[in-house]
Design a protein around this motif. Sequence first.
Motif, PDB file in Angstrom:
ATOM      1  N   THR A   8     -60.641  18.962 -14.342  1.00 18.74           N
ATOM      2  CA  THR A   8     -60.769  17.814 -13.444  1.00 18.74           C
ATOM      3  C   THR A   8     -61.510  18.149 -12.160  1.00 18.74           C
ATOM      4  N   GLY A   9     -61.916  19.409 -11.982  1.00 23.01           N
ATOM      5  CA  GLY A   9     -62.618  19.796 -10.769  1.00 23.01           C
ATOM      6  C   GLY A   9     -61.756  20.559  -9.800  1.00 23.01           C
ATOM      7  N   ALA A  10     -60.474  20.703 -10.096  1.00 22.06           N
ATOM      8  CA  ALA A  10     -59.565  21.458  -9.231  1.00 22.06           C
ATOM      9  C   ALA A  10     -58.805  22.470 -10.085  1.00 22.06           C
ATOM     10  N   PRO A  11     -58.563  23.675  -9.559  1.00 21.14           N
ATOM     11  CA  PRO A  11     -57.797  24.672 -10.322  1.00 21.14           C
ATOM     12  C   PRO A  11     -56.390  24.176 -10.621  1.00 21.14           C
ATOM     13  N   LYS A  12     -55.830  24.676 -11.711  1.00 27.59           N
ATOM     14  CA  LYS A  12     -54.444  24.334 -12.066  1.00 27.59           C
ATOM     15  C   LYS A  12     -53.617  25.609 -12.079  1.00 27.59           C
ATOM     16  N   ALA A  13     -52.326  25.482 -11.744  1.00 27.57           N
ATOM     17  CA  ALA A  13     -51.464  26.642 -11.578  1.00 27.57           C
ATOM     18  C   ALA A  13     -50.377  26.669 -12.638  1.00 27.57           C
ATOM     19  N   SER A  14     -50.229  27.837 -13.283  1.00 27.92           N
ATOM     20  CA  SER A  14     -49.142  28.056 -14.229  1.00 27.92           C
ATOM     21  C   SER A  14     -47.981  28.726 -13.508  1.00 27.92           C
ATOM     22  N   LEU A  15     -46.766  28.242 -13.788  1.00 22.80           N
ATOM     23  CA  LEU A  15     -45.553  28.808 -13.210  1.00 22.80           C
ATOM     24  C   LEU A  15     -44.950  29.782 -14.217  1.00 22.80           C
ATOM     25  N   ILE A  16     -44.878  31.056 -13.838  1.00 20.04           N
ATOM     26  CA  ILE A  16     -44.440  32.119 -14.745  1.00 20.04           C
ATOM     27  C   ILE A  16     -43.085  32.650 -14.286  1.00 20.04           C
ATOM     28  N   SER A  17     -42.126  32.688 -15.177  1.00 25.56           N
ATOM     29  CA  SER A  17     -40.763  33.079 -14.818  1.00 25.56           C
ATOM     30  C   SER A  17     -40.573  34.597 -14.861  1.00 25.56           C
ATOM     31  N   HIS A  18     -39.461  35.046 -14.248  1.00 30.83           N
ATOM     32  CA  HIS A  18     -39.060  36.451 -14.344  1.00 30.83           C
ATOM     33  C   HIS A  18     -38.945  36.865 -15.809  1.00 30.83           C
ATOM     34  N   ARG A  19     -38.268  36.033 -16.597  1.00 30.21           N
ATOM     35  CA  ARG A  19     -38.041  36.371 -18.007  1.00 30.21           C
ATOM     36  C   ARG A  19     -39.367  36.551 -18.741  1.00 30.21           C
ATOM     37  N   ALA A  20     -40.323  35.684 -18.472  1.00 32.92           N
ATOM     38  CA  ALA A  20     -41.609  35.767 -19.164  1.00 32.92           C
ATOM     39  C   ALA A  20     -42.332  37.073 -18.843  1.00 32.92           C
ATOM     40  N   VAL A  21     -42.388  37.431 -17.554  1.00 33.20           N
ATOM     41  CA  VAL A  21     -43.096  38.656 -17.175  1.00 33.20           C
ATOM     42  C   VAL A  21     -42.388  39.884 -17.725  1.00 33.20           C
ATOM     43  N   THR A  22     -41.080  39.965 -17.562  1.00 31.50           N
ATOM     44  CA  THR A  22     -40.367  41.152 -18.035  1.00 31.50           C
ATOM     45  C   THR A  22     -40.417  41.265 -19.557  1.00 31.50           C
TER      46      THR A  22
END
Length: 634
Positions: A202-216
Amino acid sequence: MPSIIYGSDTSHTTSSSANLIRRASLPVAILKRAETWLSEERYVPAANRLDVALYRRLAEHPDRVALIEDGEKVTGKDLLIRVVNLCQKLRDSGVRPGDRVAVYLNRSSEFVVAILAVVFAGGSHVAIDVGDPPERTRGMLEDCDPRLVVTDRVLSGRLGAGPRLPVLLMEDCAPASDSIAWEPVADLEDEPAVVIYTSGSTGAPKASLISHRAVTSRLNALQRSHRLGPSDRMVHHTACSFDMFLIEVYWPLMFGATVIIAEHGRQREPEYLARLMRDEGVTVLYCVVSLLDLFLLAHDEDVRFDGLRAVLTGGEPLSPELVRRFQARSTASLTNLYGPSECTIYCTAWECPRDPAPDTVLIGDAIDDTVLWILDEDGRPVPDGAPGELYIGGAGLAIGYLNRPELTRERFVPDHLGGSGGRLYRSGDLVQREPSGDLRFLGRVDRQVKIRGYRIELGEIETTAIRHGGAQQAAATVTGSGADARLTAFVVLPGGAEAIDRLRTALRERLPGYMVPAMLRTVDALPLTQNGKIDRDLLAKWAAPETMTSAPADGSAAAGQGLEDTITEVWGRVLAAPGLGPDDDFFEAGGDSFKAVRAVKQLEAVLGIPVSMRELLRNPTVTGLAAELGRRLG
């Protein structure tokens, strides 16, 4: 809630856990039965918590070197004291569990301290690349609405912060004490720890929300397949706008290895990175496919990289030819990782076989805690061996997109097939399963592309060109792959050269460098298919560079023309930008480290003398480089 006190006073502690830590020489006292969760994980399980896992590792091995920056060593003890002090500063400044905190710092030990402190405070860090245009940075800050921004005095001037955007300067956050309490927040496992921005259509960056569980989950899977130990060292050089930087920082720190921090701004220099890896004894490296290609191109064929034991790559298609070239020059294993940011770092892996070298490079099968489905347009599993869209589920899935509920519902869909914990991410990638069970990547369903590992929505470039650059119509395309990939934008834009200059300026002010097209071409109208849609296949043909003949290696090409003319001609080919002037800057004209390597190699072939990357970096204009090389040519 438990308190962990940094200081020499251990009189309140009698547990065996505390005695263990005292023997490790870290002055830590544990109050309110904090030893229970520290040793037995009854209170806050470390397996799904970045903060607790990091605390445990650093506290258990306080004298082990955690970071090295410019030769300076930071032990686990020193890092922990700095992190906990900054954590307290964040909480004193109003940061509460669930808050977002922007980190706007150069790559450095301070950057590492800042992101860790945000996680220790219970917040989620939004690491923003200081190389992004200020307007893009301000847009991301407005979108993520952080509680505050952690930065330094020099960089803070770029932000234009007002009352709604308080700033915490690192210069004001030197540790005031080594006896500050840290209280871990309960129930953070499924809360955001990381916010990653990627290009948006759409012309603007989008942000993903990443949890503690996902990273670990991802880091534990990586540790099981590529075990790091105290003798390992991994270089941190990847930009923080690319989620792979999480591997370079969190993985070594969580498992007792050392992070070697590359000097900010020198990631363009393959010679510097190779020297850093050699001098610091780096054993494990991540780099995107294009950077791997760059390393090999920038060094003579007899230069080997046997000090490495494991190399991880990905972000772009990996060719069998590049695998063979790498394996001919290093004994290290080479693993191809695949996965969108929405699935946290990676979700499949494939170690490239060495004997014989592969004729086809695959992306592997699901890693631990991951579910994969290959579905057709109706959401049904395809027959074995048939192509389809990859749907991804499991522990690594992002929570969703920040402030984008409709897009979240569109891309994160209910798991109607079972087995993933409730949701699947529609990757938009076409794959097929080989008889071995591994996946082959076939391409994209939509118009998203990748250049040097960065995910790019061509629509963002086109929208920016129209909205801010004055174009009436715009269409972007990418040609080539790996180090040869380049963006070209076709625009309907009255006004001639001055209008093109204004458009180029507008793109550079609003897009990161990797998204600015190397070539802008004006057309009277965009070509259309019979169905009335933009003919993107035809645009790709128009954008394809002309076939270049190889340059002679005896200097004869330079003999009949001036040195400036020779440099201009070579740069024009490499940058696909004819008409360069004597004072045009190579990098401002669309050059990057990958194009710089090609330019250096072609100049060496034409002139018959060695040309270093450093000479180009220090003399990025035609006249400057001609003067530098002219002194050696006599």
